[in-house]
Design an enzyme around this catalytic site. Structure first.
Site, short mmCIF file in Angstrom:
data_model
loop_
_atom_site.label_atom_id
_atom_site.label_comp_id
_atom_site.label_asym_id
_atom_site.label_seq_id
_atom_site.Cartn_x
_atom_site.Cartn_y
_atom_site.Cartn_z
N TRP A 139 0.86 -1.19 0.00
CA TRP A 139 0.00 0.00 0.00
C TRP A 139 0.89 1.23 0.00
O TRP A 139 1.87 1.29 0.74
CB TRP A 139 -0.91 0.04 1.24
CG TRP A 139 -1.61 1.38 1.31
CD1 TRP A 139 -2.66 1.79 0.54
CD2 TRP A 139 -1.26 2.50 2.14
NE1 TRP A 139 -3.00 3.09 0.84
CE2 TRP A 139 -2.16 3.54 1.82
CE3 TRP A 139 -0.30 2.72 3.13
CZ2 TRP A 139 -2.10 4.79 2.45
CZ3 TRP A 139 -0.24 3.96 3.75
CH2 TRP A 139 -1.14 4.98 3.43
N GLU B 172 -3.22 -3.05 -2.25
CA GLU B 172 -4.35 -2.44 -1.54
C GLU B 172 -4.71 -1.11 -2.20
O GLU B 172 -3.84 -0.28 -2.44
CB GLU B 172 -3.96 -2.20 -0.06
CG GLU B 172 -5.06 -1.52 0.75
CD GLU B 172 -4.65 -1.28 2.22
OE1 GLU B 172 -3.44 -1.39 2.54
OE2 GLU B 172 -5.55 -0.97 3.02
N LYS C 97 -7.09 2.57 -2.51
CA LYS C 97 -7.61 3.60 -1.60
C LYS C 97 -8.28 4.70 -2.42
O LYS C 97 -7.89 4.96 -3.55
CB LYS C 97 -6.46 4.17 -0.77
CG LYS C 97 -6.95 5.04 0.37
CD LYS C 97 -5.93 5.18 1.47
CE LYS C 97 -6.49 6.08 2.56
NZ LYS C 97 -5.63 6.17 3.70
N ASP D 294 -9.63 -2.80 1.80
CA ASP D 294 -9.74 -2.24 3.15
C ASP D 294 -11.09 -1.54 3.19
O ASP D 294 -11.37 -0.68 2.35
CB ASP D 294 -8.57 -1.26 3.36
CG ASP D 294 -8.59 -0.58 4.72
OD1 ASP D 294 -9.67 -0.11 5.13
OD2 ASP D 294 -7.52 -0.47 5.34
N HIS E 118 -11.62 2.22 2.66
CA HIS E 118 -11.02 2.85 1.49
C HIS E 118 -11.95 3.06 0.30
O HIS E 118 -11.53 3.09 -0.84
CB HIS E 118 -9.81 2.04 1.03
CG HIS E 118 -8.66 2.12 1.98
ND1 HIS E 118 -7.41 1.68 1.67
CD2 HIS E 118 -8.58 2.63 3.24
CE1 HIS E 118 -6.59 1.89 2.71
NE2 HIS E 118 -7.30 2.46 3.67
N HIS F 252 -8.55 -5.82 4.75
CA HIS F 252 -8.23 -5.06 5.95
C HIS F 252 -9.55 -4.68 6.59
O HIS F 252 -10.38 -4.04 5.95
CB HIS F 252 -7.45 -3.79 5.61
CG HIS F 252 -5.98 -4.00 5.57
ND1 HIS F 252 -5.09 -2.99 5.31
CD2 HIS F 252 -5.23 -5.10 5.80
CE1 HIS F 252 -3.85 -3.46 5.36
NE2 HIS F 252 -3.91 -4.75 5.65
N ASP G 224 -11.79 7.48 6.18
CA ASP G 224 -10.93 6.34 6.55
C ASP G 224 -10.31 6.61 7.92
O ASP G 224 -9.10 6.76 8.05
CB ASP G 224 -9.86 6.18 5.47
CG ASP G 224 -8.87 5.07 5.77
OD1 ASP G 224 -9.31 4.01 6.24
OD2 ASP G 224 -7.66 5.27 5.53
N ASP H 60 -10.16 4.81 10.61
CA ASP H 60 -9.55 3.68 11.31
C ASP H 60 -9.94 3.58 12.77
O ASP H 60 -9.10 3.42 13.66
CB ASP H 60 -8.02 3.70 11.14
CG ASP H 60 -7.62 3.31 9.72
OD1 ASP H 60 -7.84 2.15 9.36
OD2 ASP H 60 -7.12 4.17 8.97
N ASP I 179 -7.03 -3.62 10.65
CA ASP I 179 -6.25 -2.42 10.34
C ASP I 179 -6.96 -1.18 10.88
O ASP I 179 -7.81 -0.60 10.22
CB ASP I 179 -6.04 -2.30 8.82
CG ASP I 179 -5.21 -1.08 8.46
OD1 ASP I 179 -4.55 -0.53 9.36
OD2 ASP I 179 -5.22 -0.66 7.29
C1 RNT Z 1 -3.81 3.08 4.94
C2 RNT Z 1 -3.92 1.64 4.67
C3 RNT Z 1 -2.78 0.79 5.16
C4 RNT Z 1 -2.27 1.20 6.51
C5 RNT Z 1 -1.25 0.26 7.11
C6 RNT Z 1 -0.59 0.86 8.30
O1 RNT Z 1 -4.94 3.77 4.65
O2 RNT Z 1 -5.11 1.15 5.19
O3 RNT Z 1 -3.13 -0.54 5.11
O4 RNT Z 1 -3.31 1.38 7.42
O5 RNT Z 1 -0.36 -0.11 6.14
ZN ZN Z 2 -5.42 -0.93 5.14
#
Ligand code: RNT
Ligand code: ZN
Length: 421
Positions: free
Chosen positions: A184, A225, A227, A260, A263, A287, A295, A297, A327
């Site tokens: 990523w 990955e 985004k 993810d 994303h 993720h 995003d 998290d 994640d």
């Molecule tokens: C970031 C991505 C990625 C990170 C990690 C730390 O938006 O989700 O996966 O969160 O690599």
């Molecule tokens: Zn991620």
């Protein structure tokens, strides 16, 4: 309350609708879910003093954050004790451990810098996953790494990717468990670019060059990955959804997609994307996070979309095909709690999905009995999943939900509060 008796009764109930709770518990125990090392220190790592970059952000400064690998390992060990189910540890390259102060930059990382992670994994009979770190580094030039127009910058990050393949291979060899390696980058632009394709072509070529490093796809499993945007990278992301999915589809023999669920545009759901990808990919990665408006998290909870994702995995027979990883990174609450609640929530979602009579529901759909389907789906929501959950916790030697906070609080008093002196 006699939990064992409740479980016995609930077991009979599930048996009456064709579900074997014993088999469910035994199966769930064997499903690996990757626990991300970066919740423990707000994605800081051990190889730099600079800020977190790449369009991701942690907010909050709850005391007690791990300051070195010894503290991070102790915290991970605590989380392992507080959570049921099989784990892998997900390591980022920025968590390289340099002994005797011998620093190596990211393009020169070697397996030896991750020896301690292997020891931790072996001690707990776990596998390891890995991630090259394309952020929080001075060579992220103008917000770009693998897609940079600067040859030297690109070269550095390609070498980093190749080094990470070799480290992933070392993880797989040492643990005997395949290593998922996720690529990523936060590459992109804050404002409207003049060239959207150039960076993507360079990104494509860079990843292809990384994947030219020899590896056995049964042992090392690179992912890409996607985004939609990041903080400060609002207008354009090089590794968009279409880019990564097409890349993975075009390199199916050596790479797979990673979705993810933070994303995508806020009204898109990964639960709907899982069965779409299952039509085309034998294996892919997730993720699991909780986006709140963006995003962000946040810690994974046992909420509707989390349940829905787990249902799509379970009812499509994909529990052994999807590489599941957590994640998220919340720095505003006790980090052990963030980790444990997130891990347990995903376990709950999997268990919940395994206790749904999916074949019966599919039949109602196929026979167009949609009124009955809605009534049934609402009925199922109140089924006694909790009794099976409590039994599962007991068999995994993990605390009950009602015991969790006291355990976390004790660890905070005994260990975390002694840090930050
Ligand atoms: C970031 C991505 C990625 C990170 C990690 C730390 O938006 O989700 O996966 O969160 O690599
Ligand atoms: Zn991620």
């Amino acid at each position: 309350m006699d939990l064992s008796r409740r479980y016995e009764e609930t077991k009979e109930f599930y048996k009456s609708i064709g579900i074997d709770t014993e088999a469910v518990i035994e199966k769930l125990k064997t499903v690996p879910v990757a626990l991300h090392c970066w919740q423990g220190d707000d994605v800081t790592g051990f190889d730099h003093d600079g800020p977190l970059t790449g369009g991701i952000q942690t907010t909050g400064n709850y005391p007690g954050k791990a300051r070195n690998y010894e503290e991070l390992f102790a915290d991970i060990q605590k989380v392992i004790d507080l959570t049921p189910g099989m784990k892998k540890i997900n390591v980022h390259a920025s968590y390289a451990i340099f002994e005797d102060g011998k620093f190596a930059d990211r393009d020169a990382l070697k397996p030896e810098h991750f020896k301690k992670w292997v020891e931790l994994a072996k001690k707990n009979n776990m596998g390891l996953d890995f991630n090259p770190t394309y952020f929080s580094h001075p060579l992220v030039k103008d917000g770009l790494t693998l897609s940079s127009p600067d040859d030297e910058v690109r070269r550095f990050w390609i070498e980093h990717g190749k080094a990470c393949i070799r480290i992933s291979n070392y993880f797989a060899e040492e643990t005997g468990i395949p290593c998922v390696m996720n690529i990523w980058t936060g590459d992109g632009f804050k404002d409207i670019p003049a060239d959207r394709m150039g960076p993507r072509k360079r990104y494509k070529e860079s990843i292809e060059e990384i994947l030219s490093e020899p590896y056995d796809f049964n042992k090392v499993k690179p992912c890409v990955e996607s985004k939609v945007f990041g903080i400060g990278v609002e207008s354009y992301t090089v590794g968009s959804a279409e880019f990564t999915l097409s890349f993975a589809a075009a390199h199916k023999d050596k790479c797979m997609p990673l979705m993810d669920n933070g994303h995508y545009h806020p009204t898109e759901v990964v639960s709907d994307k899982i069965p779409a990808l299952l039509c085309f990919f034998d294996e892919f990665a997730l993720h699991i996070t909780r986006p709140v408006r963006w995003d962000s998290d946040h810690v994974v909870l046992f909420d509707d979309e989390t349940k829905e994702m787990a249902k799509e995995i379970v009812r499509n027979g994909a529990i052994d095909k999807i590489n599941m990883a957590l994640d998220f990174f919340d720095a505003s609450i006790n980090r052990i709690s963030a980790w444990s609640v997130g891990f347990r929530s995903w376990q709950k979602a999997l268990l919940n999905a395994m206790l749904i009579p999916s074949e019966e529901l599919k039949r109602l759909q196929d026979e167009n009995r949609l009124t009955e389907l809605m009534v049934k789906q609402e009925e199922i929501k109140f089924y006694p999943v909790e009794d099976v959950w409590n039994e599962y916790l007991k068999r995994c030697n993990a605390p009950l939900d009602s015991e969790l906070f006291a355990e976390i609080d004790k660890y905070e008093r005994d260990v975390l509060s002694k840090r930050n002196a």
